[in-house]
Design a protein around this motif. Structure first.
Motif, PDB file in Angstrom:
ATOM      1  N   GLU A  13       0.837  -1.202   0.000  1.00 29.72           N
ATOM      2  CA  GLU A  13       0.000   0.000   0.000  1.00 29.72           C
ATOM      3  C   GLU A  13       0.873   1.253   0.000  1.00 29.72           C
ATOM      4  OE1 GLU A  13      -3.743   1.914   2.443  1.00 29.72           O
ATOM      5  OE2 GLU A  13      -2.216   0.814   3.565  1.00 29.72           O
ATOM      6  N   LYS A  14       1.895   1.277   0.843  1.00 26.58           N
ATOM      7  CA  LYS A  14       2.781   2.444   0.903  1.00 26.58           C
ATOM      8  C   LYS A  14       3.496   2.663  -0.427  1.00 26.58           C
ATOM      9  CE  LYS A  14       3.693   2.171   5.844  1.00 26.58           C
ATOM     10  NZ  LYS A  14       4.703   1.927   6.889  1.00 26.58           N
ATOM     11  N   ARG A  15       3.984   1.581  -1.027  1.00 22.71           N
ATOM     12  CA  ARG A  15       4.688   1.707  -2.312  1.00 22.71           C
ATOM     13  C   ARG A  15       3.765   2.259  -3.396  1.00 22.71           C
ATOM     14  NH1 ARG A  15       7.083  -4.301  -1.632  1.00 22.71           N
ATOM     15  NH2 ARG A  15       8.902  -3.778  -0.365  1.00 22.71           N
ATOM     16  N   ILE A  16       2.539   1.784  -3.418  1.00 29.50           N
ATOM     17  CA  ILE A  16       1.592   2.236  -4.435  1.00 29.50           C
ATOM     18  C   ILE A  16       1.195   3.682  -4.198  1.00 29.50           C
ATOM     19  CG2 ILE A  16      -0.740   1.853  -5.342  1.00 29.50           C
ATOM     20  CD1 ILE A  16      -0.198  -1.176  -4.869  1.00 29.50           C
ATOM     21  N   VAL A  17       1.004   4.066  -2.943  1.00 27.82           N
ATOM     22  CA  VAL A  17       0.681   5.465  -2.647  1.00 27.82           C
ATOM     23  C   VAL A  17       1.840   6.369  -3.049  1.00 27.82           C
ATOM     24  CG1 VAL A  17       0.298   7.118  -0.764  1.00 27.82           C
ATOM     25  CG2 VAL A  17      -1.039   5.012  -0.877  1.00 27.82           C
ATOM     26  N   ARG A  18       3.072   5.951  -2.786  1.00 31.18           N
ATOM     27  CA  ARG A  18       4.232   6.751  -3.203  1.00 31.18           C
ATOM     28  C   ARG A  18       4.259   6.929  -4.719  1.00 31.18           C
ATOM     29  NH1 ARG A  18       7.320   3.389   0.495  1.00 31.18           N
ATOM     30  NH2 ARG A  18       7.566   4.545   2.421  1.00 31.18           N
ATOM     31  N   ALA A  19       3.928   5.879  -5.443  1.00 24.63           N
ATOM     32  CA  ALA A  19       4.023   5.927  -6.904  1.00 24.63           C
ATOM     33  C   ALA A  19       2.814   6.595  -7.551  1.00 24.63           C
ATOM     34  CB  ALA A  19       4.190   4.514  -7.454  1.00 24.63           C
ATOM     35  N   LEU A  20       1.611   6.320  -7.061  1.00 26.69           N
ATOM     36  CA  LEU A  20       0.401   6.733  -7.770  1.00 26.69           C
ATOM     37  C   LEU A  20      -0.621   7.482  -6.931  1.00 26.69           C
ATOM     38  CD1 LEU A  20      -0.215   3.315  -9.544  1.00 26.69           C
ATOM     39  CD2 LEU A  20       0.881   5.325 -10.532  1.00 26.69           C
ATOM     40  N   GLY A  21      -0.407   7.583  -5.636  1.00 26.29           N
ATOM     41  CA  GLY A  21      -1.417   8.163  -4.763  1.00 26.29           C
ATOM     42  C   GLY A  21      -1.651   9.631  -5.005  1.00 26.29           C
ATOM     43  N   ASP A  22      -2.827  10.090  -4.618  1.00 24.53           N
ATOM     44  CA  ASP A  22      -3.098  11.517  -4.763  1.00 24.53           C
ATOM     45  C   ASP A  22      -2.308  12.291  -3.706  1.00 24.53           C
ATOM     46  OD1 ASP A  22      -4.580  11.704  -2.334  1.00 24.53           O
ATOM     47  OD2 ASP A  22      -6.424  11.173  -3.346  1.00 24.53           O
ATOM     48  N   PRO A  23      -2.170  13.592  -3.876  1.00 25.61           N
ATOM     49  CA  PRO A  23      -1.331  14.373  -2.949  1.00 25.61           C
ATOM     50  C   PRO A  23      -1.725  14.242  -1.483  1.00 25.61           C
ATOM     51  CG  PRO A  23      -1.785  15.648  -4.917  1.00 25.61           C
ATOM     52  CD  PRO A  23      -2.612  14.397  -5.016  1.00 25.61           C
ATOM     53  N   ALA A  24      -3.022  14.142  -1.192  1.00 27.75           N
ATOM     54  CA  ALA A  24      -3.453  14.015   0.209  1.00 27.75           C
ATOM     55  C   ALA A  24      -2.983  12.683   0.802  1.00 27.75           C
ATOM     56  CB  ALA A  24      -4.970  14.131   0.308  1.00 27.75           C
ATOM     57  N   GLN A  25      -3.075  11.615   0.034  1.00 27.42           N
ATOM     58  CA  GLN A  25      -2.607  10.312   0.511  1.00 27.42           C
ATOM     59  C   GLN A  25      -1.096  10.334   0.724  1.00 27.42           C
ATOM     60  OE1 GLN A  25      -4.052   8.028  -2.785  1.00 27.42           O
ATOM     61  NE2 GLN A  25      -5.841   7.292  -1.666  1.00 27.42           N
ATOM     62  N   TYR A  26      -0.387  10.956  -0.209  1.00 23.23           N
ATOM     63  CA  TYR A  26       1.070  11.019  -0.105  1.00 23.23           C
ATOM     64  C   TYR A  26       1.486  11.829   1.122  1.00 23.23           C
ATOM     65  CZ  TYR A  26       5.927  11.527  -1.534  1.00 23.23           C
ATOM     66  OH  TYR A  26       7.291  11.495  -1.569  1.00 23.23           O
ATOM     67  N   ARG A  27       0.799  12.946   1.382  1.00 22.58           N
ATOM     68  CA  ARG A  27       1.108  13.755   2.578  1.00 22.58           C
ATOM     69  C   ARG A  27       0.828  12.967   3.857  1.00 22.58           C
ATOM     70  NH1 ARG A  27      -1.197  17.818  -0.547  1.00 22.58           N
ATOM     71  NH2 ARG A  27      -3.202  17.546   0.484  1.00 22.58           N
ATOM     72  N   ALA A  28      -0.281  12.228   3.892  1.00 21.97           N
ATOM     73  CA  ALA A  28      -0.606  11.410   5.072  1.00 21.97           C
ATOM     74  C   ALA A  28       0.453  10.342   5.290  1.00 21.97           C
ATOM     75  CB  ALA A  28      -1.984  10.774   4.907  1.00 21.97           C
ATOM     76  N   LEU A  29       0.932   9.730   4.221  1.00 22.30           N
ATOM     77  CA  LEU A  29       1.991   8.734   4.326  1.00 22.30           C
ATOM     78  C   LEU A  29       3.266   9.360   4.880  1.00 22.30           C
ATOM     79  CD1 LEU A  29       3.242   5.932   3.723  1.00 22.30           C
ATOM     80  CD2 LEU A  29       3.697   6.757   1.415  1.00 22.30           C
ATOM     81  N   LYS A  30       3.640  10.521   4.369  1.00 22.98           N
ATOM     82  CA  LYS A  30       4.852  11.194   4.852  1.00 22.98           C
ATOM     83  C   LYS A  30       4.727  11.588   6.325  1.00 22.98           C
ATOM     84  CE  LYS A  30       7.661  11.032   1.533  1.00 22.98           C
ATOM     85  NZ  LYS A  30       8.838  10.197   1.710  1.00 22.98           N
ATOM     86  N   GLU A  31       3.546  12.054   6.734  1.00 24.59           N
ATOM     87  CA  GLU A  31       3.335  12.404   8.143  1.00 24.59           C
ATOM     88  C   GLU A  31       3.472  11.173   9.035  1.00 24.59           C
ATOM     89  OE1 GLU A  31      -0.409  14.387   8.567  1.00 24.59           O
ATOM     90  OE2 GLU A  31       0.178  15.972   7.160  1.00 24.59           O
ATOM     91  N   ASP A  32       2.908  10.050   8.603  1.00 20.48           N
ATOM     92  CA  ASP A  32       3.032   8.812   9.383  1.00 20.48           C
ATOM     93  C   ASP A  32       4.484   8.348   9.465  1.00 20.48           C
ATOM     94  OD1 ASP A  32       0.337   8.815   9.829  1.00 20.48           O
ATOM     95  OD2 ASP A  32      -0.115   7.226   8.373  1.00 20.48           O
ATOM     96  N   GLU A  33       5.226   8.483   8.369  1.00 24.24           N
ATOM     97  CA  GLU A  33       6.643   8.098   8.384  1.00 24.24           C
ATOM     98  C   GLU A  33       7.442   8.995   9.321  1.00 24.24           C
ATOM     99  OE1 GLU A  33       7.646   8.216   4.236  1.00 24.24           O
ATOM    100  OE2 GLU A  33       7.132   6.110   3.943  1.00 24.24           O
ATOM    101  N   ARG A  34       7.136  10.290   9.339  1.00 23.80           N
ATOM    102  CA  ARG A  34       7.836  11.206  10.276  1.00 23.80           C
ATOM    103  C   ARG A  34       7.483  10.861  11.725  1.00 23.80           C
ATOM    104  NH1 ARG A  34       7.120  15.098   6.135  1.00 23.80           N
ATOM    105  NH2 ARG A  34       5.061  15.671   6.878  1.00 23.80           N
ATOM    106  N   ALA A  35       6.218  10.512  11.970  1.00 22.51           N
ATOM    107  CA  ALA A  35       5.808  10.159  13.330  1.00 22.51           C
ATOM    108  C   ALA A  35       6.500   8.868  13.779  1.00 22.51           C
ATOM    109  CB  ALA A  35       4.301   9.995  13.389  1.00 22.51           C
ATOM    110  N   GLU A  36       6.625   7.894  12.874  1.00 22.73           N
ATOM    111  CA  GLU A  36       7.309   6.648  13.225  1.00 22.73           C
ATOM    112  C   GLU A  36       8.805   6.895  13.454  1.00 22.73           C
ATOM    113  OE1 GLU A  36       6.606   3.657  10.290  1.00 22.73           O
ATOM    114  OE2 GLU A  36       4.427   3.767  10.558  1.00 22.73           O
ATOM    115  N   ALA A  37       9.402   7.785  12.686  1.00 20.24           N
ATOM    116  CA  ALA A  37      10.841   8.073  12.825  1.00 20.24           C
ATOM    117  C   ALA A  37      11.115   8.803  14.135  1.00 20.24           C
ATOM    118  CB  ALA A  37      11.321   8.910  11.654  1.00 20.24           C
ATOM    119  N   SER A  38      10.163   9.606  14.611  1.00 19.44           N
ATOM    120  CA  SER A  38      10.395  10.363  15.846  1.00 19.44           C
ATOM    121  C   SER A  38      10.217   9.485  17.097  1.00 19.44           C
ATOM    122  CB  SER A  38       9.463  11.569  15.907  1.00 19.44           C
ATOM    123  OG  SER A  38       8.119  11.142  16.034  1.00 19.44           O
ATOM    124  N   ARG A  39       9.603   8.317  16.959  1.00 16.73           N
ATOM    125  CA  ARG A  39       9.409   7.426  18.128  1.00 16.73           C
ATOM    126  C   ARG A  39      10.668   6.762  18.541  1.00 16.73           C
ATOM    127  NH1 ARG A  39       4.158   4.325  16.099  1.00 16.73           N
ATOM    128  NH2 ARG A  39       2.928   6.143  15.726  1.00 16.73           N
TER     129      ARG A  39
END
Length: 190
Positions: free
Chosen positions: A164-190
């Protein structure tokens, strides 16, 4: 024909053109003929099907990240190869039966189109098959082989979420891509 309806026609054609092209390619693959005649008949059939069996217009995101799309394609090919080898090993291991399970995977970023992409990618990798999709709750149910413990189940679930993450990175709309990036930043800060 008013100027507004003319613009509407060209906008609809631009949205439907990738779908028509895909139907023509499927037609040519179905007949295993890549000739001018199969192209023309495929185009006629595609136009007929899209006009007679009207479906709601599929709204594509309009966003394709070429790097992530190529990476997705390469990773998909390797996953298919690895899955085929894994299934072959399990089939020829006569000492024990491969474990199976039905798992539910809650998707995070998916709309209908992304959910379809994830389901197709997950089903095409040997060893797993989508048996049901709960569109309202965004849950895919997969039948998987090669599981013997809850750790294996979680590994399979994580694999689907990774698709799902790979597909969102490649084809997702901007809102999905931003949500993915926010989740990745939140996981990196833990």
């Amino acid at each position: 024909m008013s100027p507004d309806s003319g613009r509407h026609f060209w906008r609809d054609l631009g949205v439907q053109l990738p779908f028509l092209a895909w139907l023509v390619v499927l037609w040519m693959l179905l007949w295993a003929q890549f000739t001018l005649l199969s192209f023309v008949t495929g185009l006629v059939v595609a136009i007929f099907v899209t006009r007679v069996f009207r479906l709601p217009t599929v709204e594509l995101s309009g966003r394709i990240n070429v790097w992530y799309a190529v990476t997705l394609g390469v990773q998909f090919l390797f996953a298919v190869l690895r899955g085929a080898l894994s299934v072959a090993v399990q089939v020829f291991d006569f000492r024990r039966q491969p474990g199976t399970a039905i798992i539910a995977v809650q998707l995070r970023y998916s709309d209908d189109l992304m959910m379809t992409h994830v389901a197709v990618a997950s089903s095409l990798v040997p060893g797993s098959l989508v048996v049901e999709a709960d569109r309202d709750r965004r849950i895919l149910y997969l039948h998987v082989i090669g599981v013997r413990s809850m750790a294996d189940v979680e590994k399979q679930r994580a694999g689907v979420l990774q698709w799902e993450k790979r597909i969102v990175r490649a084809l997702g709309d901007p809102a999905q891509y931003r949500a993915l990036k926010e989740d990745e930043r939140a996981e990196a800060s833990r």
